[in-house]
Enzyme design. Sequence first.
Site, PDB file in Angstrom:
ATOM      1  N   GLY A   1      -8.873   5.123  -3.927  1.00 57.04           N
ATOM      2  CA  GLY A   1      -9.230   6.300  -3.145  1.00 57.04           C
ATOM      3  C   GLY A   1      -8.287   6.566  -1.990  1.00 57.04           C
ATOM      4  O   GLY A   1      -7.196   6.025  -1.911  1.00 57.04           O
TER       5      GLY A   1
ATOM      6  N   HIS B   1      -3.463  10.435  -2.065  1.00 56.04           N
ATOM      7  CA  HIS B   1      -2.302  11.104  -1.470  1.00 56.04           C
ATOM      8  C   HIS B   1      -1.434  11.616  -2.612  1.00 56.04           C
ATOM      9  O   HIS B   1      -1.804  11.483  -3.803  1.00 56.04           O
ATOM     10  CB  HIS B   1      -1.551  10.155  -0.537  1.00 56.04           C
ATOM     11  CG  HIS B   1      -1.225   8.819  -1.141  1.00 56.04           C
ATOM     12  ND1 HIS B   1      -0.355   8.676  -2.196  1.00 56.04           N
ATOM     13  CD2 HIS B   1      -1.683   7.579  -0.872  1.00 56.04           C
ATOM     14  CE1 HIS B   1      -0.268   7.404  -2.523  1.00 56.04           C
ATOM     15  NE2 HIS B   1      -1.081   6.709  -1.748  1.00 56.04           N
TER      16      HIS B   1
ATOM     17  N   HIS C   1      -0.832   9.513  -5.707  1.00 55.00           N
ATOM     18  CA  HIS C   1      -1.899   9.542  -6.724  1.00 55.00           C
ATOM     19  C   HIS C   1      -1.844  10.854  -7.517  1.00 55.00           C
ATOM     20  O   HIS C   1      -2.052  10.854  -8.735  1.00 55.00           O
ATOM     21  CB  HIS C   1      -3.278   9.418  -6.066  1.00 55.00           C
ATOM     22  CG  HIS C   1      -3.497   8.144  -5.315  1.00 55.00           C
ATOM     23  ND1 HIS C   1      -3.623   8.090  -3.945  1.00 55.00           N
ATOM     24  CD2 HIS C   1      -3.608   6.867  -5.755  1.00 55.00           C
ATOM     25  CE1 HIS C   1      -3.831   6.835  -3.575  1.00 55.00           C
ATOM     26  NE2 HIS C   1      -3.810   6.073  -4.644  1.00 55.00           N
TER      27      HIS C   1
ATOM     28  N   SER D   1       1.392   5.667   0.912  1.00 56.07           N
ATOM     29  CA  SER D   1       0.410   4.590   0.797  1.00 56.07           C
ATOM     30  C   SER D   1      -0.821   5.007   1.580  1.00 56.07           C
ATOM     31  O   SER D   1      -0.696   5.633   2.649  1.00 56.07           O
ATOM     32  CB  SER D   1       0.990   3.307   1.407  1.00 56.07           C
ATOM     33  OG  SER D   1      -0.044   2.384   1.677  1.00 56.07           O
TER      34      SER D   1
ATOM     35  N   ARG E   1      -2.483   3.118   3.246  1.00 56.24           N
ATOM     36  CA  ARG E   1      -2.457   2.340   4.489  1.00 56.24           C
ATOM     37  C   ARG E   1      -1.551   2.962   5.550  1.00 56.24           C
ATOM     38  O   ARG E   1      -1.576   2.515   6.703  1.00 56.24           O
ATOM     39  CB  ARG E   1      -2.009   0.902   4.208  1.00 56.24           C
ATOM     40  CG  ARG E   1      -3.050   0.095   3.441  1.00 56.24           C
ATOM     41  CD  ARG E   1      -2.705  -1.388   3.416  1.00 56.24           C
ATOM     42  NE  ARG E   1      -3.833  -2.195   2.984  1.00 56.24           N
ATOM     43  CZ  ARG E   1      -4.023  -2.637   1.741  1.00 56.24           C
ATOM     44  NH1 ARG E   1      -3.156  -2.345   0.797  1.00 56.24           N
ATOM     45  NH2 ARG E   1      -5.081  -3.376   1.449  1.00 56.24           N
TER      46      ARG E   1
END
Length: 298
Positions: free
Chosen positions: A31, A34, A37, A185, A187
């Site tokens: 999930g 971004h 994906h 990412s 993150r």
Amino acid sequence: MHVLRTIREVNAWRAKLRAQQKKVGFVPTMGYLHDGHVSLIAEALSRADYVIVSIFVNPLQFGINEDFSVYPRDEARDLQMAQQAGANAVFLPSADEMYPAKPMTSIQVRSVSESLCGASRPGHFDGVAFVVVKLFNIVQPDFACFGMKDAQQVAVIEQLVNDLNIPVEIVRCPIIREKDGLAMSSRNVYLTNEERTQALILSSALREVQHILIEQRQGIPALDIRALAEDMISNQTDAVIDYVEVRHYPSLHPVFADYLIKYDTKDMILLALAVRFGRTRLIDNLLIGSDKGSEIDV
Ligand code: PAF
């Protein structure tokens, strides 16, 4: 777009498509989607009749001091992005749906999962392997798309699928970068402005190595490649290097220090970086050789 929350719902969706002999592509994610994906969904759509995305932050792949509890989550935004990207279904299971009881089975992909991120994050790839096998059994896709930013994860999953004869084709998809080079990412949202600026050193170092390899076609020893990337990161930032490694790909066997790496080498060589910017650990890589999964535009 179908929003499926239970394994039964996925099974029913899949059974219908099997009866219609439709090809199903799968994009497993955690999930906080971004554009990386979105590119995986686009690749899957180009190969399949139907594409399903899973969104599940898998607790098994996080260590006790890692970011499981704070990992970014935004279901509404994810559903909107998946729909806009053209996904036909999203599987959004709860932790109880995936793990109604503590699993008694473990899956360990030896060798390929032991170095690099496997060494810094013990148990991480066991958790990835476990959930990927579970998701493959639930979704039963014809193929699954994975991003090469997680090059070691791709190598682990390819090994797993080969070892266990899992009938799912693994499609390697290129790293997607922000305009300034930062690999996408989920993150990246943890980074402060200053850390984000410093994090550009990852793609700069990889780009520099690529430039030098293009210019010096006779090749450069692995040791020098590694030193070049490491020096750039440590001289230009105060980030903490977890590893800078040169490895054969996908075996991830070490490369001899004097091994001459050529831009057009027939072997695939991975230059892999893992670096901490403040509390955020980022990874990036350059795959040198015939399968240019992570080539940086120069
Ligand atoms: O790459 C990821 O997002 C995860 O590791 C995966 C493959 C979805 C398994 O949880």
